[in-house]
Design an enzyme around this catalytic site. Structure first.
Site, PDB file in Angstrom:
ATOM      1  N   ARG A  97     -60.803  -0.419  11.495  1.00 29.88           N
ATOM      2  CA  ARG A  97     -60.315  -0.921  12.753  1.00 29.88           C
ATOM      3  C   ARG A  97     -60.312  -2.453  12.410  1.00 29.88           C
ATOM      4  O   ARG A  97     -59.100  -3.150  12.802  1.00 29.88           O
ATOM      5  CB  ARG A  97     -61.199  -0.895  14.021  1.00 29.88           C
ATOM      6  CG  ARG A  97     -60.792  -1.757  15.072  1.00 29.88           C
ATOM      7  CD  ARG A  97     -61.331  -1.308  16.518  1.00 29.88           C
ATOM      8  NE  ARG A  97     -62.630  -1.005  16.507  1.00 29.88           N
ATOM      9  CZ  ARG A  97     -63.672  -1.917  16.424  1.00 29.88           C
ATOM     10  NH1 ARG A  97     -63.160  -3.376  16.357  1.00 29.88           N
ATOM     11  NH2 ARG A  97     -64.938  -1.708  16.325  1.00 29.88           N
ATOM     12  N   TYR A 111     -36.752  -5.770  27.198  1.00 27.13           N
ATOM     13  CA  TYR A 111     -36.971  -4.366  27.221  1.00 27.13           C
ATOM     14  C   TYR A 111     -37.640  -3.796  28.492  1.00 27.13           C
ATOM     15  O   TYR A 111     -38.629  -4.476  28.873  1.00 27.13           O
ATOM     16  CB  TYR A 111     -37.621  -3.914  26.011  1.00 27.13           C
ATOM     17  CG  TYR A 111     -37.949  -2.583  25.867  1.00 27.13           C
ATOM     18  CD1 TYR A 111     -37.132  -1.604  25.974  1.00 27.13           C
ATOM     19  CD2 TYR A 111     -39.501  -2.244  25.487  1.00 27.13           C
ATOM     20  CE1 TYR A 111     -37.525  -0.243  25.445  1.00 27.13           C
ATOM     21  CE2 TYR A 111     -39.763  -0.910  25.292  1.00 27.13           C
ATOM     22  CZ  TYR A 111     -39.034  -0.032  25.494  1.00 27.13           C
ATOM     23  OH  TYR A 111     -39.378   1.583  25.169  1.00 27.13           O
ATOM     24  N   ASP A 143     -38.833 -11.377  20.510  1.00 25.59           N
ATOM     25  CA  ASP A 143     -38.553  -9.870  20.048  1.00 25.59           C
ATOM     26  C   ASP A 143     -37.447  -9.779  19.288  1.00 25.59           C
ATOM     27  O   ASP A 143     -36.202  -9.930  19.566  1.00 25.59           O
ATOM     28  CB  ASP A 143     -38.696  -8.866  21.333  1.00 25.59           C
ATOM     29  CG  ASP A 143     -38.480  -7.435  20.946  1.00 25.59           C
ATOM     30  OD1 ASP A 143     -38.040  -7.109  19.779  1.00 25.59           O
ATOM     31  OD2 ASP A 143     -38.992  -6.812  21.762  1.00 25.59           O
ATOM     32  N   LYS A 156     -38.302   1.528  14.997  1.00 29.93           N
ATOM     33  CA  LYS A 156     -36.832   1.514  14.836  1.00 29.93           C
ATOM     34  C   LYS A 156     -36.324   0.974  13.476  1.00 29.93           C
ATOM     35  O   LYS A 156     -36.733   1.836  12.643  1.00 29.93           O
ATOM     36  CB  LYS A 156     -36.252   0.278  16.053  1.00 29.93           C
ATOM     37  CG  LYS A 156     -36.904   0.538  17.270  1.00 29.93           C
ATOM     38  CD  LYS A 156     -36.755   1.779  17.922  1.00 29.93           C
ATOM     39  CE  LYS A 156     -37.146   1.775  19.401  1.00 29.93           C
ATOM     40  NZ  LYS A 156     -38.505   1.232  19.734  1.00 29.93           N
TER      41      LYS A 156
END
Length: 299
Positions: free
Chosen positions: A46, A98, A170, A195
């Site tokens: 982690r 978004y 973004d 994406k």
């Protein structure tokens, strides 16, 4: 060609042990320590994994940044960055944002005393008017999802510097191949790597890149504390997808430009939202800060 070469070099990190051209997949949650008092670079996955670290370095290089971090999804990325703010802080957010990001601001952060004001950031005066004494950051998305509104990134940076604010952009719709917000002065760049970056619709992933060491430390702290990290196999798949980013984006954008031009000629279409069209109100600014209009359109 220089940009394409940079992508190939960034995604080809030779393994020092075997000489492998592809980054090995290190499937281990824990790592051996030679000394109890002197831990090595890796201890628990982690906190850091060699595979993930390699791809984080790739993302940093592609965005012309010094620090990169990978998360389990794009929203895990955005949420983790926003969790670096504290109760009482205020953020200015583009209203062209978004839906997932809108939901985090409206239904999550509000509950913890982190407030926001949505403004139309395509008009920079709206940003200046929205600044409050407790404003800490400006969050933009350019081009935006889904109406492809374009914000003057350098203009936002100028306002932020005047008021000592952090800027977050973004860059999902452009990818670092078409636009580099850090080069324009942005402090933090976020991506839904699901994406264009991964490119094959086979993983969920998110990425954040910054040049600021203090901001990087805050982001890493949240990444490690909350633990929404990208898995090792998905990190490897993201690295594989990034190898073809340039050629994919060239084809995507060429197709989008052609489709937008065709749609604009159809009598049943009232408006085409694509900043690569000369008729777009955002054409000029898009040409200044990006390579082209990108690979997404709406109408």
């Amino acid at each position: 060609m220089t940009e394409i070469t940079d992508i190939i070099k960034a995604t080809t990190q030779i393994d020092p042990v075997t000489g492998s051209l592809n980054t090995p997949i290190h499937l281990s949650s824990t790592f051996n320590q030679v000394s109890f008092d002197d831990f090595g670079e890796f201890d628990y996955a982690r906190s850091g994994n060699p595979t993930r670290n390699a791809v984080e370095a790739t993302m940093a290089r592609l965005e012309h940044g010094n620090f990169g971090y990978l998360f389990s999804t794009g929203m895990a990325t955005i949420s983790s960055v926003l969790l670096t703010f504290s109760q009482g802080d205020h953020l200015i957010v583009t209203k062209h944002v978004y839906g997932g990001t809108f939901r985090v601001f409206e239904d999550v952060l509000n509950r913890f005393g982190i407030t926001h004001t949505f403004v139309d950031c395509t008009d920079l005066e709206n940003i200046t008017k929205a600044i409050q004494p407790n404003t800490k950051a400006i969050y933009i998305e350019s081009p935006s999802n889904p109406i492809l509104a374009v914000t003057d990134i350098a203009g936002v940076v100028a306002i932020a510097k005047e008021h000592q604010l952090v800027t977050i952009a973004d860059n999902t719709f452009m990818s670092p191949y078409l636009q580099k917000p850090l080069d324009l002065g942005i402090d933090i760049v976020v991506h839904s790597a699901t994406k264009w970056l991964a490119g094959h619709s086979d993983i969920l992933a998110g990425a954040v890149v910054t040049n600021d060491q203090a901001l990087a430390a805050q982001i890493y702290f949240v990444q490690n504390a909350v633990g929404a990290t990208l898995g090792v196999t998905d990190s490897w798949l993201l690295q594989r997808g990034l190898k073809t980013l340039a050629i994919r984006m060239e084809r995507h954008t060429a197709s989008a430009q052609q489709m937008a031009a065709w749609l604009e000629q159809q009598s049943v279409v009232l408006r085409v939202n694509y900043p690569g069209l000369v008729s777009s109100p955002f054409f000029e600014i898009q040409q200044r800060q990006a390579k082209n209009g990108g690979a997404v359109l709406s109408f």
